[in-house]
Write an enzyme that holds these catalytic residues in place. Structure first.
Site, PDB file in Angstrom:
ATOM      1  N   GLY A   9       0.826  -1.203   0.000  1.00  0.00           N
ATOM      2  CA  GLY A   9       0.000   0.000   0.000  1.00  0.00           C
ATOM      3  C   GLY A   9       0.857   1.248   0.000  1.00  0.00           C
ATOM      4  O   GLY A   9       0.503   2.263   0.612  1.00  0.00           O
ATOM      5  N   ALA A  10       1.984   1.186  -0.714  1.00  0.00           N
ATOM      6  CA  ALA A  10       2.995   2.247  -0.634  1.00  0.00           C
ATOM      7  C   ALA A  10       2.828   3.332  -1.681  1.00  0.00           C
ATOM      8  O   ALA A  10       3.616   4.274  -1.708  1.00  0.00           O
ATOM      9  CB  ALA A  10       4.391   1.626  -0.765  1.00  0.00           C
ATOM     10  N   GLY A  13      -1.281   7.700   0.302  1.00  0.00           N
ATOM     11  CA  GLY A  13      -1.685   7.768   1.693  1.00  0.00           C
ATOM     12  C   GLY A  13      -0.568   7.579   2.693  1.00  0.00           C
ATOM     13  O   GLY A  13       0.559   8.033   2.488  1.00  0.00           O
ATOM     14  N   ILE A  14      -0.881   6.863   3.791  1.00  0.00           N
ATOM     15  CA  ILE A  14       0.114   6.710   4.844  1.00  0.00           C
ATOM     16  C   ILE A  14       1.269   5.818   4.397  1.00  0.00           C
ATOM     17  O   ILE A  14       2.373   5.930   4.913  1.00  0.00           O
ATOM     18  CB  ILE A  14      -0.504   6.187   6.159  1.00  0.00           C
ATOM     19  CG1 ILE A  14      -0.968   4.737   6.028  1.00  0.00           C
ATOM     20  CG2 ILE A  14      -1.628   7.078   6.617  1.00  0.00           C
ATOM     21  CD1 ILE A  14      -1.388   4.141   7.356  1.00  0.00           C
ATOM     22  N   GLY A  15       1.023   4.933   3.418  1.00  0.00           N
ATOM     23  CA  GLY A  15       2.102   4.100   2.912  1.00  0.00           C
ATOM     24  C   GLY A  15       3.182   4.937   2.250  1.00  0.00           C
ATOM     25  O   GLY A  15       4.371   4.782   2.531  1.00  0.00           O
ATOM     26  N   SER A 130      -7.662  -0.941  12.213  1.00  0.00           N
ATOM     27  CA  SER A 130      -8.547   0.216  12.287  1.00  0.00           C
ATOM     28  C   SER A 130      -9.486   0.087  13.468  1.00  0.00           C
ATOM     29  O   SER A 130      -9.861  -1.020  13.867  1.00  0.00           O
ATOM     30  CB  SER A 130      -9.376   0.340  11.003  1.00  0.00           C
ATOM     31  OG  SER A 130     -10.363   1.341  11.130  1.00  0.00           O
ATOM     32  N   TYR A 156     -15.822  -4.389   6.212  1.00  0.00           N
ATOM     33  CA  TYR A 156     -14.529  -3.743   6.492  1.00  0.00           C
ATOM     34  C   TYR A 156     -14.154  -3.897   7.963  1.00  0.00           C
ATOM     35  O   TYR A 156     -13.014  -4.216   8.297  1.00  0.00           O
ATOM     36  CB  TYR A 156     -14.597  -2.261   6.113  1.00  0.00           C
ATOM     37  CG  TYR A 156     -13.316  -1.516   6.392  1.00  0.00           C
ATOM     38  CD1 TYR A 156     -12.158  -1.787   5.659  1.00  0.00           C
ATOM     39  CD2 TYR A 156     -13.257  -0.546   7.383  1.00  0.00           C
ATOM     40  CE1 TYR A 156     -10.973  -1.108   5.919  1.00  0.00           C
ATOM     41  CE2 TYR A 156     -12.092   0.145   7.644  1.00  0.00           C
ATOM     42  CZ  TYR A 156     -10.953  -0.143   6.910  1.00  0.00           C
ATOM     43  OH  TYR A 156      -9.786   0.525   7.178  1.00  0.00           O
TER      44      TYR A 156
END
Length: 272
Positions: A9-10, A13-15, A130, A156
């Site tokens: 997930g890079a 966002g946070i990745g 989460s 989710y």
């Protein structure tokens, strides 16, 4: 000492935010993303190696693991950060409900396949979970595919609860071989998250209220960076789930039930 850090997930966002900070700190960061354009852009910016994989197809996860093992016989950190909330219930090409596969089953498989390199590196395995696990989940180990009473937010929440359970069980099974697992809630981060859903959460993350209720990707990456650079037993308690700098309290009963964690592992292994 510089660490070899595989970060999924890079591409956004946070990745991407975590990748920038970790590269700046001198680590060898290996980027994994789904979008070729986005992942290549971050890799070019950071002069970092990258791999592409869509977690909605387990064959791509297997190929990714093989490529990573060939290039990196020792991995110091695996950050399972990829995931997202989906729309209507959909099955992947592998026959699994998409939310469950992308958020849990694919990272479960990737971690399992990378175990030789992770054990060699006495690695830290990080799960981006989460608070949705507490807010939305109605977890049923007999309905991991969310076939009954499907709702995007519930699926989710169940997947994020699975991340927490996976962290505990990974620690139980492989902690004596040097692995250290940890999960965390990054906060409500203003990113492209929820882009694939028509759920009301889409409007929180992508609408005009975004600035009021979300934090920046860089702020959301704080915990990921802290765990990636930290020392198990000092920076964090292996096997724990964190919200902020503290082990989360008030989580659901299932989140701390070792029998549920063991059953989830066994059923996940049978699926992949």
């Amino acid at each position: 000492m510089p660490r070899t850090i595989v970060l999924t997930g890079a591409s956004d966002g946070i990745g991407a935010a975590a990748a920038r900070r970790l590269v700046r700190d001198g680590h060898h960061v290996v980027l994994v993303g789904r979008s070729a354009a986005k992942t290549e852009a971050v890799a070019a910016e950071l002069d970092a190696p990258f791999y592409l994989a869509d977690f909605a197809e387990l064959a791509q996860v297997r190929r990714l693991a093989g490529d990573l093992l060939a290039a990196y016989p020792r991995i110091d950190v695996l950050a399972n950060n990829a995931g997202g909330i989906m729309g209507e219930r959909e099955l992947t090409v592998d026959g699994h409900e998409k939310t469950f596969q992308v958020n849990h089953l694919a990272p479960f498989l990737l971690t399992e396949l990378l175990l030789p390199a992770l054990v060699a590196g006495r690695a830290t395995v990080i799960q981006t979970a989460s608070r949705a696990a507490q807010l939305f989940s109605r977890f049923d180990v007999d309905d991991l595919q969310n076939a009954h009473r499907y709702a995007a937010h519930r699926a989710y929440g169940n997947a994020k609860l699975a991340n927490i359970l996976f962290t505990q069980e990974l620690q139980r099974r492989y902690g004596d071989q040097g692995l250290s697992a940890v999960a965390f809630h990054p906060g409500v981060v203003g990113t492209s998250f929820a882009g694939e859903t028509n759920h009301v959460l889409r409007y929180l993350y992508r609408g005009p209220l975004r600035r009021l209720f979300t934090v920046s990707p860089d702020k959301g990456a704080d915990q990921l960076v802290r765990f990636a650079e930290g020392t198990p037993g000092s920076t964090f308690q292996p096997g724990a789930y964190y919200e902020g700098h503290r082990i989360a309290s008030g989580v659901s009963r299932e989140a701390t039930d070792p029998r549920v964690a063991d059953e989830l592992w066994e059923r996940s292994a049978a699926m992949v």
